[in-house]
Design an enzyme around this catalytic site. Sequence first.
Site, PDB file in Angstrom:
ATOM      1  N   PHE A  16      -0.603   4.172   5.620  1.00  0.00           N
ATOM      2  CA  PHE A  16      -1.159   2.885   5.233  1.00  0.00           C
ATOM      3  C   PHE A  16      -0.449   1.749   5.920  1.00  0.00           C
ATOM      4  O   PHE A  16       0.777   1.740   6.005  1.00  0.00           O
ATOM      5  CB  PHE A  16      -1.005   2.673   3.725  1.00  0.00           C
ATOM      6  CG  PHE A  16      -1.754   3.665   2.897  1.00  0.00           C
ATOM      7  CD1 PHE A  16      -3.067   3.411   2.533  1.00  0.00           C
ATOM      8  CD2 PHE A  16      -1.151   4.846   2.477  1.00  0.00           C
ATOM      9  CE1 PHE A  16      -3.770   4.314   1.760  1.00  0.00           C
ATOM     10  CE2 PHE A  16      -1.845   5.755   1.709  1.00  0.00           C
ATOM     11  CZ  PHE A  16      -3.158   5.492   1.342  1.00  0.00           C
ATOM     12  N   ASP A  17      -1.214   0.780   6.344  1.00  0.00           N
ATOM     13  CA  ASP A  17      -0.657  -0.506   6.721  1.00  0.00           C
ATOM     14  C   ASP A  17      -0.358  -1.210   5.394  1.00  0.00           C
ATOM     15  O   ASP A  17      -0.948  -0.874   4.381  1.00  0.00           O
ATOM     16  CB  ASP A  17      -1.718  -1.263   7.529  1.00  0.00           C
ATOM     17  CG  ASP A  17      -1.379  -2.720   7.682  1.00  0.00           C
ATOM     18  OD1 ASP A  17      -0.281  -2.991   8.165  1.00  0.00           O
ATOM     19  OD2 ASP A  17      -2.203  -3.560   7.310  1.00  0.00           O
ATOM     20  N   LYS A  18       0.593  -2.135   5.367  1.00  0.00           N
ATOM     21  CA  LYS A  18       0.915  -2.754   4.076  1.00  0.00           C
ATOM     22  C   LYS A  18       0.044  -3.980   3.777  1.00  0.00           C
ATOM     23  O   LYS A  18      -0.817  -3.933   2.901  1.00  0.00           O
ATOM     24  CB  LYS A  18       2.394  -3.145   4.013  1.00  0.00           C
ATOM     25  CG  LYS A  18       2.778  -3.723   2.656  1.00  0.00           C
ATOM     26  CD  LYS A  18       4.241  -4.115   2.599  1.00  0.00           C
ATOM     27  CE  LYS A  18       4.575  -5.356   3.405  1.00  0.00           C
ATOM     28  NZ  LYS A  18       4.058  -6.608   2.824  1.00  0.00           N
ATOM     29  N   THR A  19       0.302  -5.051   4.564  1.00  0.00           N
ATOM     30  CA  THR A  19      -0.333  -6.327   4.252  1.00  0.00           C
ATOM     31  C   THR A  19      -1.847  -6.250   4.462  1.00  0.00           C
ATOM     32  O   THR A  19      -2.305  -5.875   5.534  1.00  0.00           O
ATOM     33  CB  THR A  19       0.253  -7.440   5.139  1.00  0.00           C
ATOM     34  OG1 THR A  19       1.666  -7.288   5.137  1.00  0.00           O
ATOM     35  CG2 THR A  19      -0.128  -8.796   4.624  1.00  0.00           C
ATOM     36  N   ASP A  48      -6.278  -2.806   8.436  1.00  0.00           N
ATOM     37  CA  ASP A  48      -7.270  -3.878   8.432  1.00  0.00           C
ATOM     38  C   ASP A  48      -7.185  -4.806   9.635  1.00  0.00           C
ATOM     39  O   ASP A  48      -8.158  -5.423  10.014  1.00  0.00           O
ATOM     40  CB  ASP A  48      -7.131  -4.719   7.158  1.00  0.00           C
ATOM     41  CG  ASP A  48      -5.801  -5.472   7.135  1.00  0.00           C
ATOM     42  OD1 ASP A  48      -4.793  -4.857   7.507  1.00  0.00           O
ATOM     43  OD2 ASP A  48      -5.788  -6.652   6.771  1.00  0.00           O
TER      44      ASP A  48
END
Lengths: 68, 615
Positions: free
Chosen positions: B308-311, B507
């Site tokens: 996962f990317d965080k932000t 995203d």
Amino acid sequence: MLETIKLEQLGCPSCVKKIEVGVKQQDGVNSVDVLFNSSKVKVDFDEETITRKDIEVVIEKLGYTVKG
Amino acid sequence: MAQKMTKFKSVAMISSGLLIGLALIFNLIGKDYFIDPILIVATVLTGIPVVYFALQALRMKYMSIDLLVSIAIIGAIFIGEYVESSVVGFLFLFGSYLEARTLARTRQSIQSLMALAPEEATLLKDGQEVVVSVSDVALNDIVIVKAGGKVPVDGDIISGEAQLNEAMMTGESVPREKTTSDAVFSGTIVDEGYIKVQAKKVGEDTAFSQIIELVEEAQDQKSQTEKFLDRFSHYYTPGVVILSSIVYLLTRDLHLAITFLVIACPGALVIGAPVSNVSGIGNAAKNGVLLKGGDAIDRFKQATTFMFDKTGTLTKGEPAVTNQVSFIDEDWLFVVAELERHSEHHLGRAIVDYAKKTETLTDCHLDVTLVKGQGLFGFYDGVRYLIGNRRLMDEHDIALARDVHEQIETEEAQGKTAVIVAKEKKVIGYLVINDVIRAEAKDALLQLKKYGVRDLVMLTGDNEKTAQYVAKQLGITSVRAELQPKDKLEEIKQRQQRGEKVVMVGDGVNDAPALALADIGIAMGLSGTDVAIETADVVVMNDRLDKMVHAYRLAKATVRNRTQNIALALLTVFFLLLGVLNGTIHLASGMFVHEASVLIVIINGMRLIRFRLRK
């Protein structure tokens, strides 16, 4: 030229092959992609050799109704 | 001609069905001499369209299923089996009729999406309101949307304000307030209010049309299995004709050869796989997840590692005030927000948004001075306030008590930001601002673990402290922080070399290469950038991680369903052929079982439309 022809709902997956093979054999048609679920035919053709109308006639001759 | 023949098909089906029934009655009352003529008429009726379409296809040098059935019908008449010839013809027509009917059901999810499409628009032309068809709206035209109306185009509000239900874009049915210069989307509904919108995208360019287009094309994108079956069916029909000729030559039994020919029709085998995929993709679309084709489903199902990317992915990507600490009895939030209104800084906006929940702000102009990298100071009712970080306080000789200092350091250790508020020379409190973790994230990640995902990894460009804090909240054990986009790629490659099947969820534009490299790229549709959405194999339209888990389970269920269908089709053909060879299956009963297997396969596929996660 790439055009999308919409058809009345296709009933069976074997129709796909019929249309694909049928349209592909016409002079001036480079590639055919029949989308079964959305009942669309995407044809890439050379507009100097064949017209969209000609392709529609071929599809109708095979027993499928072209929409609109 | 062909169209007339298509219509004639249903006439032929109904009348031959009635004739066969009539023949049965004559048989029961013992008037056998009527039977053969009636059955011959029934056979001819069904034979006409079948043979016609077989010949049409043959003229295009293609051997279709109609050809197999035609040979069977003609052959059966030839050997004087009129019951079989008429029943085979009838069942074939009836089967394809039912097939078309049930297939229409699997397409209904996309149709219910399409039903949301706006049809009319109220155009503002020379000060007059004119109602026109949506297709007549041109770029930059001004349209009016009133309460209850659908927005017909993508565009910007030029005047008015409204509560908009954007469920169609976001899956979220809580209306959103929008006003001048906000963007609105085609297909969303005005709950309350009145807006004038300038069209920026019309017709097939609107986000709504694009979504439909994407779903449609996804449903037609074939999985590896389907591609194989496609090639297979190309050789299958001629193969069957040849094989049954061999059977005839060997046994000299025309009846057996014809039965063999009919039984070997590939019906259920050809339709089994697409029907599962279409239902699965349709279900996902209804839940706000776009699965881009059967191939994507295959790969999604095999996933072992989620990265996962965080932000913007695990968090909302927008900072928000999560805590207000006050050292005095007086409520100062209103004053602070009034002053922060003058700031364009994202932390300032977060404070204003937070205050708006409880206070009604004005739009009076106040005396405010912005200090870059520190905050601001300004006057309210003649009293000076300072709002900002420690440097701002230091510069103005405002001392922080030791315990306040410690509290703020604790917050910062968790990756949060503290905005200190001072009134004249005294610190009166602080606001804690951080990027909020998505409400459903923790639960969704827990479920992924439960459903057999081995590794959950967080990849982020953010600093170690913040990353660790978020990871801890979510139960992610493996964290890689302060990464460049190329480091993310490296991480994915390493895992892939170890044989893991990697899903990347992201995203941003910076995630796009990782989305492409991973075995499956999943993009967030709302916060996601166009590049990310186009690159991804799966798009979560409403940014909801729980829906992503749904899609993951659905992918597994779809592949299982497809396998069942193929197995069922193969077993049916196998046992039918066995039955034919040992003489227990005849032409008509074989055709019946065959058509039944096609329907069972379709109905099995349709179960996926109602697939849901068990709580």
